[in-house]
Design a protein around this motif. Structure first.
Motif, PDB file in Angstrom:
ATOM      1  N   GLY A  24     108.558 -16.141  18.708  1.00  0.00           N
ATOM      2  CA  GLY A  24     109.243 -14.892  18.403  1.00  0.00           C
ATOM      3  C   GLY A  24     110.292 -15.033  17.305  1.00  0.00           C
ATOM      4  N   VAL A  25     110.485 -16.248  16.808  1.00  0.00           N
ATOM      5  CA  VAL A  25     111.426 -16.452  15.698  1.00  0.00           C
ATOM      6  C   VAL A  25     110.606 -16.627  14.420  1.00  0.00           C
ATOM      7  N   THR A  26     110.899 -15.819  13.422  1.00  0.00           N
ATOM      8  CA  THR A  26     110.044 -15.740  12.242  1.00  0.00           C
ATOM      9  C   THR A  26     110.794 -16.141  10.974  1.00  0.00           C
ATOM     10  N   ALA A  27     110.039 -16.123   9.872  1.00  0.00           N
ATOM     11  CA  ALA A  27     110.610 -16.424   8.560  1.00  0.00           C
ATOM     12  C   ALA A  27     111.786 -15.490   8.253  1.00  0.00           C
ATOM     13  N   LYS A  28     111.677 -14.239   8.677  1.00  0.00           N
ATOM     14  CA  LYS A  28     112.748 -13.275   8.413  1.00  0.00           C
ATOM     15  C   LYS A  28     114.032 -13.701   9.103  1.00  0.00           C
ATOM     16  N   ASP A  29     113.905 -14.190  10.335  1.00  0.00           N
ATOM     17  CA  ASP A  29     115.083 -14.648  11.075  1.00  0.00           C
ATOM     18  C   ASP A  29     115.699 -15.866  10.390  1.00  0.00           C
ATOM     19  N   VAL A  30     114.829 -16.736   9.867  1.00  0.00           N
ATOM     20  CA  VAL A  30     115.312 -17.925   9.171  1.00  0.00           C
ATOM     21  C   VAL A  30     116.157 -17.511   7.973  1.00  0.00           C
ATOM     22  N   VAL A  31     115.615 -16.612   7.155  1.00  0.00           N
ATOM     23  CA  VAL A  31     116.332 -16.297   5.914  1.00  0.00           C
ATOM     24  C   VAL A  31     117.580 -15.459   6.195  1.00  0.00           C
ATOM     25  N   LEU A  32     117.536 -14.589   7.197  1.00  0.00           N
ATOM     26  CA  LEU A  32     118.757 -13.838   7.549  1.00  0.00           C
ATOM     27  C   LEU A  32     119.845 -14.800   8.037  1.00  0.00           C
ATOM     28  N   ALA A  33     119.429 -15.822   8.773  1.00  0.00           N
ATOM     29  CA  ALA A  33     120.409 -16.818   9.239  1.00  0.00           C
ATOM     30  C   ALA A  33     120.967 -17.622   8.064  1.00  0.00           C
ATOM     31  N   VAL A  34     120.117 -17.933   7.092  1.00  0.00           N
ATOM     32  CA  VAL A  34     120.579 -18.662   5.903  1.00  0.00           C
ATOM     33  C   VAL A  34     121.621 -17.827   5.157  1.00  0.00           C
ATOM     34  N   ILE A  35     121.327 -16.546   4.976  1.00  0.00           N
ATOM     35  CA  ILE A  35     122.241 -15.674   4.225  1.00  0.00           C
ATOM     36  C   ILE A  35     123.570 -15.519   4.973  1.00  0.00           C
ATOM     37  N   ALA A  36     123.489 -15.367   6.294  1.00  0.00           N
ATOM     38  CA  ALA A  36     124.724 -15.241   7.081  1.00  0.00           C
ATOM     39  C   ALA A  36     125.549 -16.515   6.949  1.00  0.00           C
ATOM     40  N   LYS A  37     124.863 -17.645   6.829  1.00  0.00           N
ATOM     41  CA  LYS A  37     125.580 -18.924   6.760  1.00  0.00           C
ATOM     42  C   LYS A  37     126.258 -19.123   5.403  1.00  0.00           C
ATOM     43  N   ILE A  38     125.517 -18.855   4.316  1.00  0.00           N
ATOM     44  CA  ILE A  38     126.121 -19.156   3.002  1.00  0.00           C
ATOM     45  C   ILE A  38     126.771 -17.948   2.344  1.00  0.00           C
ATOM     46  N   GLY A  39     126.495 -16.731   2.851  1.00  0.00           N
ATOM     47  CA  GLY A  39     127.143 -15.531   2.317  1.00  0.00           C
ATOM     48  C   GLY A  39     126.363 -14.937   1.159  1.00  0.00           C
ATOM     49  N   THR A  40     126.665 -13.667   0.838  1.00  0.00           N
ATOM     50  CA  THR A  40     125.912 -12.976  -0.207  1.00  0.00           C
ATOM     51  C   THR A  40     126.214 -13.539  -1.588  1.00  0.00           C
ATOM     52  N   GLY A  41     127.312 -14.289  -1.697  1.00  0.00           N
ATOM     53  CA  GLY A  41     127.640 -14.879  -3.000  1.00  0.00           C
ATOM     54  C   GLY A  41     127.397 -16.384  -3.021  1.00  0.00           C
ATOM     55  N   GLY A  42     127.014 -16.936  -1.878  1.00  0.00           N
ATOM     56  CA  GLY A  42     126.902 -18.388  -1.742  1.00  0.00           C
ATOM     57  C   GLY A  42     125.886 -19.023  -2.673  1.00  0.00           C
ATOM     58  N   GLY A  43     124.870 -18.240  -3.039  1.00  0.00           N
ATOM     59  CA  GLY A  43     123.816 -18.799  -3.880  1.00  0.00           C
ATOM     60  C   GLY A  43     123.982 -18.480  -5.350  1.00  0.00           C
ATOM     61  N   GLN A  44     125.105 -17.836  -5.704  1.00  0.00           N
ATOM     62  CA  GLN A  44     125.250 -17.413  -7.102  1.00  0.00           C
ATOM     63  C   GLN A  44     125.201 -18.582  -8.068  1.00  0.00           C
ATOM     64  N   GLY A  45     124.335 -18.472  -9.068  1.00  0.00           N
ATOM     65  CA  GLY A  45     124.176 -19.526 -10.059  1.00  0.00           C
ATOM     66  C   GLY A  45     123.158 -20.585  -9.660  1.00  0.00           C
ATOM     67  N   TYR A  46     122.597 -20.459  -8.438  1.00  0.00           N
ATOM     68  CA  TYR A  46     121.692 -21.490  -7.935  1.00  0.00           C
ATOM     69  C   TYR A  46     120.238 -21.024  -7.882  1.00  0.00           C
ATOM     70  N   VAL A  47     119.348 -22.034  -7.920  1.00  0.00           N
ATOM     71  CA  VAL A  47     117.994 -21.862  -7.414  1.00  0.00           C
ATOM     72  C   VAL A  47     117.965 -22.592  -6.080  1.00  0.00           C
ATOM     73  N   ILE A  48     117.502 -21.908  -5.061  1.00  0.00           N
ATOM     74  CA  ILE A  48     117.421 -22.552  -3.741  1.00  0.00           C
ATOM     75  C   ILE A  48     116.037 -23.165  -3.575  1.00  0.00           C
TER      76      ILE A  48
END
Lengths: 196, 470
Positions: B175-199
């Motif tokens: 019941g845990v999907t790719a969407k849950d993974v990426v939402l958790a990643v975004i919550a962890k690093i923040g909407t600005g956390g990836g600025q300037g990066y390729v993940i």
């Protein structure tokens, strides 16, 4: 593109972080096929609130927007830059800009000046205490001046040079057309094509 | 020197490099849609420039298209779509218009016809171009000026991105999907956390994902501020690409796979930033606020802004709760929704529809809830109908629609009314994104379907077992 050296205009304090491009211009305003006329969509939802800063006549001549961190996040819509410029803004000051928005701004001649959040806070106080205060943004010296406040800002060297010279990217890139031709000659044949 | 996947793809596309200048990168595929291209074509016309490589350029109609049968009724939307058609004809660009068997959301179309392949550079005037990174392509959104630049030169001047690895090891629970993974990643690093990066997404949990699930993860990289997200190609990737209309064949296929097999970060490659998540700790994840970083596990409650350490977070959360009409401390599972939207370039592919259909089969959409199911493309729609998924959705009381971006951004008539609340499989919960005054909770297709049944944010585990239903 018009060159940018220095600009002086009324500063507008926008005390919000994460101002995404859907707030700068909602999707329903993106349907025009021109680059002009987008000022009516600028912050459309927020402008329905009487207390929103752009509804305060003291800031009606505003051309320097001072916003919270993470300005321009979300959609790649260049309409966000056009809306700001169509409205009359020439500079946005923030402590952090989203990459695509900053790139789009550089192409259009809207300066994204990155100041520290401490300086943004000082600018907010100044502009709120004395509405209508002018802000001077000097790209040569990378400084923002307002009242007694002098702050430096960051902008990358290449964007600064292009803005100062008013150069357009396509002509710059086409100076390397021979390199592009050579690169195309070396691409593997199996790379996909839309048409044969 | 050891390199990351992103650096390898970058290096293999440098056309020109000069001191103090950005690198000039070659673009292998340029995707177009109606919203961000008209001004770019105007620019070409004004300068008297042609499209340099029409055969590396593809257009589709997606943002404005209605998802109910019939023509576009809004004259301004119609003009935008007609302008794209005229521009494509004038400049010799292939277009998949409404009604075409290949039409669909631009990021669903590219992969499904095999145009998206490992190691390519792919751009589009759309921030969710990051989707294509699932194949190990360097793919990112651009603005309209850059669209014009690519049309004219098939290149882009770019400053190198920094690199970030996001490693998710372990096994995802049921019941845990790719969407849950990426939402958790975004919550962890923040909407600005990836600025300037390729993940680059790595780790055993990522490797175990299907191609479509990988696309969901890469799709939302931009919501963390990252221009692009990538996953190194492997057998899963090759198996997905092989046999598709634009995939190489015969000796070309072998040459391509040999080249693609080199596309991974070296063991001793260094990333500028590294983030690690434990897959086993992840649970269904939903957003409660107005940016994609404002999310929590479904089992938690709406957080209290006053308990947040960072002042900006606090102010943003206060404002978000006010806009969303939520009170701190309310269990997320008690939040009622009016609308459920399944679709978009994030979750509008066949596996997403299968997942939602499996949950809703034999059940009913709750009284007072509207559920829209919008396939990502005409091909996805056809496939779903061949599998009988449309019948499952309509029998449950959901609406089965024509393909397009639809309620993800409400440029067509599919919008929330002011104050309405949705559980949406799309990618952005910004204020007004799905309609002025609309309130959006981002969820996975499984959570969307379960929410449609119960009427409150739910996971399939919250539903009565089907055996109990008669």
């Amino acid at each position: 593109m018009e060159s940018f050296t220095t600009h002086t205009g009324v500063g507008v304090p926008l005390r919000r972080s994460n101002v995404d491009t859907d707030q700068i211009i909602p999707a329903v305003y993106l349907k025009r096929v021109t680059r002009s006329g987008f000022e009516d969509g600028l912050f459309a939802a927020w402008r329905t609130d009487e207390t929103f800063v752009l509804n305060d006549p003291s800031y009606s001549a505003g051309s320097v927007l001072v916003a919270g961190p993470d300005f321009g996040t979300g959609s790649s819509r260049e309409h966000a830059v056009w809306a700001l410029m169509n409205y009359g803004f020439r500079v946005v000051i923030s402590s952090r800009f989203a990459d695509i928005f900053r790139g789009n701004s550089g192409k259009q001649g809207l300066l994204t000046a990155q100041c520290t959040q401490d300086d943004v806070e000082l600018l907010w106080k100044l502009l709120e205490n004395e509405p209508g205060t002018s802000v001077t943004v000097d790209l040569e010296s990378r400084t923002v001046t307002a009242g007694d406040l002098v702050a430096s800002f960051e902008v990358d060297d290449y964007t600064r040079w292009r803005l100062l010279e008013g150069l357009d990217d396509i002509s710059l890139s086409l100076r390397h057309e021979a390199d592009i031709d050579a690169f195309e000659g070396s691409r593997p044949a199996w790379k996909p094509r839309v048409t044969a | 020197m050891a390199g990351t996947l992103a650096e390898k793809v970058w290096e293999s596309h440098v056309v020109h490099r000069g001191e103090g200048e950005p690198d000039l990168l070659y673009i292998d595929l340029h995707l177009l849609h109606e919203v961000t291209s008209p001004q770019a074509f105007d620019g070409l016309r004004e300068a008297g420039r042609p499209v340099r490589r029409p055969e590396l350029t593809l257009a589709t109609e997606d943002h404005n298209v209605p998802t109910t049968p019939g023509p576009i009724t809004d004259p301004v939307s119609r003009t935008q779509v007609e302008t794209l058609r005229r521009n494509c004809e004038e400049f010799g660009v292939t277009i998949y218009p409404m009604g075409d068997a290949e039409q669909g959301i631009v990021h669903v179309v590219g992969p499904q016809i095999g145009l998206t392949q490992p190691g390519m550079t792919i751009v589009c005037g759309d921030s969710h171009t990051s989707t294509h990174g699932a194949f190990g392509a360097l793919a990112f959104g651009i603005g309209t000026s850059e669209v014009e630049h690519v049309l004219a030169t098939q290149t882009l001047p770019l400053k190198p991105f920094r690199t970030m690895s996001v490693t998710v090891d372990g096994e995802l629970a049921d019941g845990v999907t790719a969407k849950d993974v990426v939402l958790a990643v975004i919550a962890k690093i923040g909407t600005g956390g990836g600025q300037g990066y390729v993940i680059e997404y790595r780790g055993s949990a990522i490797r175990a994902l299907s191609m479509e699930a990988r696309m969901t993860v890469c799709n939302m990289s931009i919501e963390a501020g990252a221009r692009a997200g990538m996953i190194a190609p492997d057998e899963t990737t090759f198996a997905y690409v092989q046999g598709r209309p634009h995939a190489p064949t015969g000796a070309d296929w072998d040459a391509a796979v040999a080249a693609w097999s080199e596309l991974r970060s070296d063991d001793d490659a260094e990333f500028d930033t590294e983030v690690v998540l434990d897959a086993a700790e992840l649970t269904p994840f939903v957003t409660w606020g107005t940016n994609p970083g404002q999310g929590s596990p479904l089992g938690e409650a709406v957080p209290d802004p006053e308990l947040m350490g960072d002042d900006n977070d606090k102010v943003a959360a206060r404002r978000a709760l006010e806009y969303m009409g939520l009170e701190a401390g309310t269990p997320l599972r008690e939040i009622h929704v009016d609308t459920v939207f399944v679709g978009s370039c994030t979750n509008g592919r066949i596996e997403d529809l299968r997942a939602a259909a499996a949950v809703i089969e034999g059940r009913r959409v709750a009284e007072g809830v509207r559920m829209l199911v919008v396939p990502g493309s005409a091909r996805v729609r056809l496939q779903a109908e061949q599998e009988g998924l449309d019948a499952v959705f309509t029998a449950a009381g959901a609406e089965w629609r024509l393909p397009g971006c639809s309620m993800c951004l409400g440029m067509n008539p599919d919008q929330l009314a002011p104050g309405e609340r949705s559980a949406s499989t799309s990618n952005r919960n910004f204020e007004g994104r799905q309609g002025k005054g609309g309130r959006t909770h981002l969820v996975s297709p499984l959570v969307a379907a379960a929410t449609a049944v119960r009427g409150t944010l739910s996971s399939p585990a919250d539903l009565e077992p089907k055996e109990a239903l008669v």
